[in-house]
Scaffold this motif. Structure first.
Motif, mmCIF file in Angstrom:
data_model
loop_
_atom_site.group_PDB
_atom_site.id
_atom_site.type_symbol
_atom_site.label_atom_id
_atom_site.label_comp_id
_atom_site.label_asym_id
_atom_site.label_seq_id
_atom_site.Cartn_x
_atom_site.Cartn_y
_atom_site.Cartn_z
ATOM 1 N N GLY A 215 0.828 -1.200 0.000
ATOM 2 C CA GLY A 215 0.000 0.000 0.000
ATOM 3 C C GLY A 215 0.863 1.251 0.000
ATOM 4 N N MET A 216 0.492 2.198 -0.844
ATOM 5 C CA MET A 216 1.206 3.476 -0.891
ATOM 6 C C MET A 216 0.191 4.607 -0.771
ATOM 7 S SD MET A 216 3.761 5.083 -3.785
ATOM 8 C CE MET A 216 2.527 5.513 -5.011
ATOM 9 N N TYR A 217 0.484 5.533 0.099
ATOM 10 C CA TYR A 217 -0.346 6.725 0.239
ATOM 11 C C TYR A 217 0.446 7.927 -0.240
ATOM 12 C CZ TYR A 217 -4.150 4.533 2.737
ATOM 13 O OH TYR A 217 -5.236 3.767 3.060
ATOM 14 N N ILE A 218 -0.251 8.839 -0.882
ATOM 15 C CA ILE A 218 0.347 10.098 -1.300
ATOM 16 C C ILE A 218 -0.169 11.165 -0.349
ATOM 17 C CG2 ILE A 218 0.618 11.779 -3.147
ATOM 18 C CD1 ILE A 218 -0.143 9.520 -5.109
ATOM 19 N N VAL A 219 0.744 11.834 0.313
ATOM 20 C CA VAL A 219 0.402 12.900 1.246
ATOM 21 C C VAL A 219 0.820 14.214 0.592
ATOM 22 C CG1 VAL A 219 0.787 13.836 3.554
ATOM 23 C CG2 VAL A 219 0.741 11.359 3.214
ATOM 24 N N ILE A 220 -0.158 15.064 0.302
ATOM 25 C CA ILE A 220 0.112 16.337 -0.352
ATOM 26 C C ILE A 220 0.359 17.394 0.728
ATOM 27 C CG2 ILE A 220 -0.770 18.095 -1.942
ATOM 28 C CD1 ILE A 220 -0.265 15.348 -3.247
ATOM 29 N N THR A 221 1.512 18.060 0.635
ATOM 30 C CA THR A 221 1.871 19.096 1.602
ATOM 31 C C THR A 221 2.274 20.363 0.854
ATOM 32 O OG1 THR A 221 4.254 18.654 1.692
ATOM 33 C CG2 THR A 221 2.842 17.263 3.081
ATOM 34 N N LYS A 222 2.518 21.432 1.595
ATOM 35 C CA LYS A 222 3.002 22.671 0.989
ATOM 36 C C LYS A 222 4.364 22.478 0.337
ATOM 37 C CE LYS A 222 0.450 25.631 4.136
ATOM 38 N NZ LYS A 222 0.481 26.559 5.255
ATOM 39 N N LYS A 223 5.133 21.518 0.823
ATOM 40 C CA LYS A 223 6.450 21.215 0.247
ATOM 41 C C LYS A 223 6.345 20.317 -0.981
ATOM 42 C CE LYS A 223 9.896 21.342 3.712
ATOM 43 N NZ LYS A 223 10.803 20.560 4.553
ATOM 44 N N GLY A 224 5.163 19.828 -1.264
ATOM 45 C CA GLY A 224 4.958 18.915 -2.381
ATOM 46 C C GLY A 224 4.493 17.563 -1.890
ATOM 47 N N PRO A 225 4.367 16.597 -2.810
ATOM 48 C CA PRO A 225 3.870 15.280 -2.414
ATOM 49 C C PRO A 225 4.940 14.444 -1.710
ATOM 50 C CG PRO A 225 4.368 15.298 -4.750
ATOM 51 C CD PRO A 225 4.591 16.701 -4.248
ATOM 52 N N PHE A 226 4.480 13.663 -0.750
ATOM 53 C CA PHE A 226 5.301 12.650 -0.097
ATOM 54 C C PHE A 226 4.602 11.315 -0.303
ATOM 55 C CE2 PHE A 226 6.705 16.430 2.096
ATOM 56 C CZ PHE A 226 8.062 16.220 2.238
ATOM 57 N N PHE A 227 5.390 10.289 -0.521
ATOM 58 C CA PHE A 227 4.869 8.953 -0.783
ATOM 59 C C PHE A 227 5.241 8.061 0.390
ATOM 60 C CE2 PHE A 227 5.738 11.225 -4.652
ATOM 61 C CZ PHE A 227 4.579 11.057 -5.389
ATOM 62 N N PHE A 228 4.240 7.436 1.003
ATOM 63 C CA PHE A 228 4.429 6.608 2.188
ATOM 64 C C PHE A 228 4.097 5.154 1.837
ATOM 65 C CE2 PHE A 228 3.764 9.595 6.048
ATOM 66 C CZ PHE A 228 4.325 10.664 5.394
ATOM 67 N N GLY A 229 4.981 4.229 2.191
ATOM 68 C CA GLY A 229 4.686 2.823 1.950
ATOM 69 C C GLY A 229 5.479 1.934 2.898
ATOM 70 N N ASP A 230 5.153 0.807 3.109
ATOM 71 C CA ASP A 230 3.869 0.190 2.922
ATOM 72 C C ASP A 230 3.001 0.557 4.118
ATOM 73 O OD1 ASP A 230 1.676 -1.499 2.599
ATOM 74 O OD2 ASP A 230 2.822 -3.329 2.723
ATOM 75 N N THR A 231 1.822 0.996 3.831
ATOM 76 C CA THR A 231 0.943 1.524 4.870
ATOM 77 C C THR A 231 -0.296 0.674 5.101
ATOM 78 O OG1 THR A 231 -0.003 2.896 3.140
ATOM 79 C CG2 THR A 231 1.659 3.923 4.542
ATOM 80 N N THR A 232 -0.470 -0.412 4.327
ATOM 81 C CA THR A 232 -1.722 -1.160 4.436
ATOM 82 C C THR A 232 -1.631 -2.675 4.292
ATOM 83 O OG1 THR A 232 -2.115 -0.788 2.087
ATOM 84 C CG2 THR A 232 -3.169 0.731 3.603
ATOM 85 N N VAL A 233 -0.521 -3.244 3.841
ATOM 86 C CA VAL A 233 -0.543 -4.663 3.466
ATOM 87 C C VAL A 233 0.414 -5.531 4.270
ATOM 88 C CG1 VAL A 233 -0.261 -6.310 1.569
ATOM 89 C CG2 VAL A 233 -1.285 -4.072 1.125
ATOM 90 N N ASN A 234 1.704 -5.269 4.207
ATOM 91 C CA ASN A 234 2.720 -6.174 4.751
ATOM 92 C C ASN A 234 3.026 -5.835 6.211
ATOM 93 O OD1 ASN A 234 3.556 -7.699 2.193
ATOM 94 N ND2 ASN A 234 3.622 -5.558 1.559
ATOM 95 N N ILE A 235 2.639 -6.709 7.106
ATOM 96 C CA ILE A 235 2.711 -6.430 8.550
ATOM 97 C C ILE A 235 4.152 -6.344 9.043
ATOM 98 C CG2 ILE A 235 2.151 -7.326 10.851
ATOM 99 C CD1 ILE A 235 -0.418 -8.509 9.531
ATOM 100 N N ASP A 236 4.937 -7.353 8.793
ATOM 101 C CA ASP A 236 6.319 -7.424 9.277
ATOM 102 C C ASP A 236 7.200 -7.891 8.123
ATOM 103 O OD1 ASP A 236 8.481 -7.348 11.021
ATOM 104 O OD2 ASP A 236 8.071 -9.349 11.829
#
Length: 172
Positions: free
Chosen positions: A41-62
């Protein structure tokens, strides 16, 4: 099935069900669309500095080191589709070997594989979030980092706990 048959471009689900109950049937019907046979899972977080991409945020536990490598590669491929060059930090509570056990070791192993097998990828770690976000501080303390003075825009978390917590904190 409609997506698999080309009758629909996408499918939204999961609001009132568990991710696993949504993802499992899709994987059984369509499989993955990548060579890694891996999903994340990848989330895109839009900020004043631009987009940040966060992963894995939803699928792989460990995730294992290999799973972190595959997650990083999948994220980089998707980010490039936005015409953005991924500058990737693999995060940890440790910085470049300051802790030799547990999850930092897994992250460090993933970075070693990425550096060896994908030298064109701009990625480094394991590192704490403050060093990922502060290029000047990172360059002063760790001048050897492949990230050099670049601004990180992609964060790969060592486990689902930290990734999920971080993106939800950013939402609020």
């Amino acid at each position: 099935m409609m997506v698999e048959n080309g009758e629909a471009d996408g499918f939204l689900s999961g609001f009132c069900t568990r991710y696993s109950q949504t993802i499992r049937p899709a994987l059984q019907i369509s499989g993955t669309n990548n060579n890694h046979k891996h999903i994340a899972g990848m989330y895109i977080v839009i900020t004043k500095k631009g987009p940040f991409f966060f992963g894995d945020t939803t699928v792989n536990i460990d995730p294992s080191a290999r799973a972190l490598v595959d997650t990083t590669l999948l994220m980089a491929d998707e980010i490039r589709k936005y015409n953005i060059m991924p500058h990737i930090a693999l995060l940890s509570f440790s910085n470049f070997g300051s802790d030799k056990s547990g999850s930092p070791e897994v992250v460090r192993e993933a970075v070693e594989i990425l550096h060896r097998d994908y030298p064109e990828l701009i990625v480094d770690g394991e590192m704490q979030a403050n060093y990922a976000f502060n290029a000047k501080l990172r360059n002063e303390k760790f001048p050897f980092s492949k990230l050099d003075e670049l601004e990180v825009n992609t964060l790969v978390f060592p486990d689902l706990n930290s990734g999920n917590i971080a993106y939800k904190m950013m939402q609020v």
